[in-house]
Design a protein around this motif. Structure first.
Motif, PDB file in Angstrom:
ATOM      1  N   ASP A 153      49.332 -20.962 -20.089  1.00  0.00           N
ATOM      2  CA  ASP A 153      49.323 -21.095 -21.549  1.00  0.00           C
ATOM      3  C   ASP A 153      49.808 -22.472 -22.017  1.00  0.00           C
ATOM      4  O   ASP A 153      50.120 -22.657 -23.195  1.00  0.00           O
ATOM      5  CB  ASP A 153      50.171 -20.004 -22.189  1.00  0.00           C
ATOM      6  N   TYR A 154      49.861 -23.430 -21.097  1.00  0.00           N
ATOM      7  CA  TYR A 154      50.360 -24.762 -21.460  1.00  0.00           C
ATOM      8  C   TYR A 154      49.402 -25.462 -22.420  1.00  0.00           C
ATOM      9  O   TYR A 154      48.195 -25.522 -22.188  1.00  0.00           O
ATOM     10  CB  TYR A 154      50.544 -25.630 -20.207  1.00  0.00           C
ATOM     11  N   ILE A 155      49.954 -25.989 -23.506  1.00  0.00           N
ATOM     12  CA  ILE A 155      49.164 -26.726 -24.492  1.00  0.00           C
ATOM     13  C   ILE A 155      49.748 -28.132 -24.613  1.00  0.00           C
ATOM     14  O   ILE A 155      50.892 -28.291 -25.049  1.00  0.00           O
ATOM     15  CB  ILE A 155      49.181 -26.030 -25.866  1.00  0.00           C
ATOM     16  N   PRO A 156      48.990 -29.166 -24.241  1.00  0.00           N
ATOM     17  CA  PRO A 156      49.488 -30.541 -24.406  1.00  0.00           C
ATOM     18  C   PRO A 156      49.786 -30.841 -25.868  1.00  0.00           C
ATOM     19  O   PRO A 156      49.226 -30.216 -26.779  1.00  0.00           O
ATOM     20  CB  PRO A 156      48.324 -31.400 -23.894  1.00  0.00           C
ATOM     21  N   LEU A 157      50.641 -31.806 -26.094  1.00  0.00           N
ATOM     22  CA  LEU A 157      51.064 -32.143 -27.458  1.00  0.00           C
ATOM     23  C   LEU A 157      50.211 -33.231 -28.097  1.00  0.00           C
ATOM     24  O   LEU A 157      50.585 -33.779 -29.146  1.00  0.00           O
ATOM     25  CB  LEU A 157      52.532 -32.580 -27.440  1.00  0.00           C
ATOM     26  N   ASP A 158      49.052 -33.535 -27.510  1.00  0.00           N
ATOM     27  CA  ASP A 158      48.217 -34.631 -28.005  1.00  0.00           C
ATOM     28  C   ASP A 158      47.913 -34.518 -29.500  1.00  0.00           C
ATOM     29  O   ASP A 158      48.023 -35.501 -30.247  1.00  0.00           O
ATOM     30  CB  ASP A 158      46.909 -34.694 -27.216  1.00  0.00           C
ATOM     31  N   LYS A 159      47.516 -33.337 -29.962  1.00  0.00           N
ATOM     32  CA  LYS A 159      47.159 -33.165 -31.373  1.00  0.00           C
ATOM     33  C   LYS A 159      48.365 -33.366 -32.283  1.00  0.00           C
ATOM     34  O   LYS A 159      48.249 -33.941 -33.372  1.00  0.00           O
ATOM     35  CB  LYS A 159      46.543 -31.780 -31.595  1.00  0.00           C
ATOM     36  N   PHE A 160      49.505 -32.888 -31.838  1.00  0.00           N
ATOM     37  CA  PHE A 160      50.744 -33.080 -32.611  1.00  0.00           C
ATOM     38  C   PHE A 160      51.047 -34.564 -32.743  1.00  0.00           C
ATOM     39  O   PHE A 160      51.371 -35.055 -33.829  1.00  0.00           O
ATOM     40  CB  PHE A 160      51.898 -32.350 -31.919  1.00  0.00           C
TER      41      PHE A 160
END
Length: 199
Positions: A153-160
């Protein structure tokens, strides 16, 4: 955000009393993917001392009551190590015009409350208070998509980060060395910088 949570900017020797709490928090947070850091308390104390000794650095602290639940560091790039400055110099940047955001660490139980946004706002405000910076940057470790410890379920923080005005610059890379959880020795890790123009 809980009314008990407060965000404060700290600099200088007053931070020394918080070094043990900050060192433990960094080890706790960086234990998780993508850093997988097998923490070293003595190294953490030495690392944090750099920020305390630099008069233009800042550590943004998040408190719940009197308990530190998060921290975010930043320092003018000119005070950083050669390995951090080198990619900028090689690509024509002036280190004196760049403000470097070290890292943000936050207790898991307090994520999703907007504290991460406040960390960026406070560090950028500190850079504006000092003045003279054309860019603000930070760097992030590169891990392969098929890394065995990557959570499903890891989501990179790129969009943030993009939403905060930061964009990845693959031409700006360096390596940091630390001991991964599964390793016997320290190994170099590729780090890529993200950059924001300071208006």
């Amino acid at each position: 955000m809980s009314k008990n949570i407060r965000i404060e900017r700290w600099s200088g020797k007053d931070l020394e009393k918080y070094i043990p709490d900050l060192a433990r928090l960094r080890i706790e947070v960086f234990h998780d993917f993508p850093y997988l850091y097998d923490g070293d308390y003595d190294y953490e104390k030495k690392y944090l001392q750099t920020y305390i000794d630099c008069p233009e650095s800042v550590i943004v602290l998040a408190f719940d009551g009197e308990k530190i639940i998060g921290a975010s560091t930043a320092i003018p790039l000119k005070y950083e190590t050669d390995e951090v400055k080198k990619p900028f110099i090689e690509n024509g940047y002036n280190p004196d015009e760049i403000f470097y955001c070290g890292e943000s660490v936050l207790n898991k139980n307090y994520r999703g409350l907007g504290i991460g946004v406040k960390f960026f706002e406070e560090r950028e405000a500190h850079a504006d208070d000092i003045g003279g910076f054309k860019h603000i940057c930070f760097c992030c470790v590169e891990r392969p998509a098929d890394h065995p410890r990557r959570p499903a379920d890891y989501i990179p923080l790129d969009k943030f980060w993009n939403k905060r005005g930061y964009f990845k610059h693959p031409e700006l890379q360096t390596t940091y060395t630390w001991k991964d959880l599964d390793d016997e020795t320290e190994t170099p890790k590729l780090m890529t910088f993200w950059l924001k123009h300071d208006n």
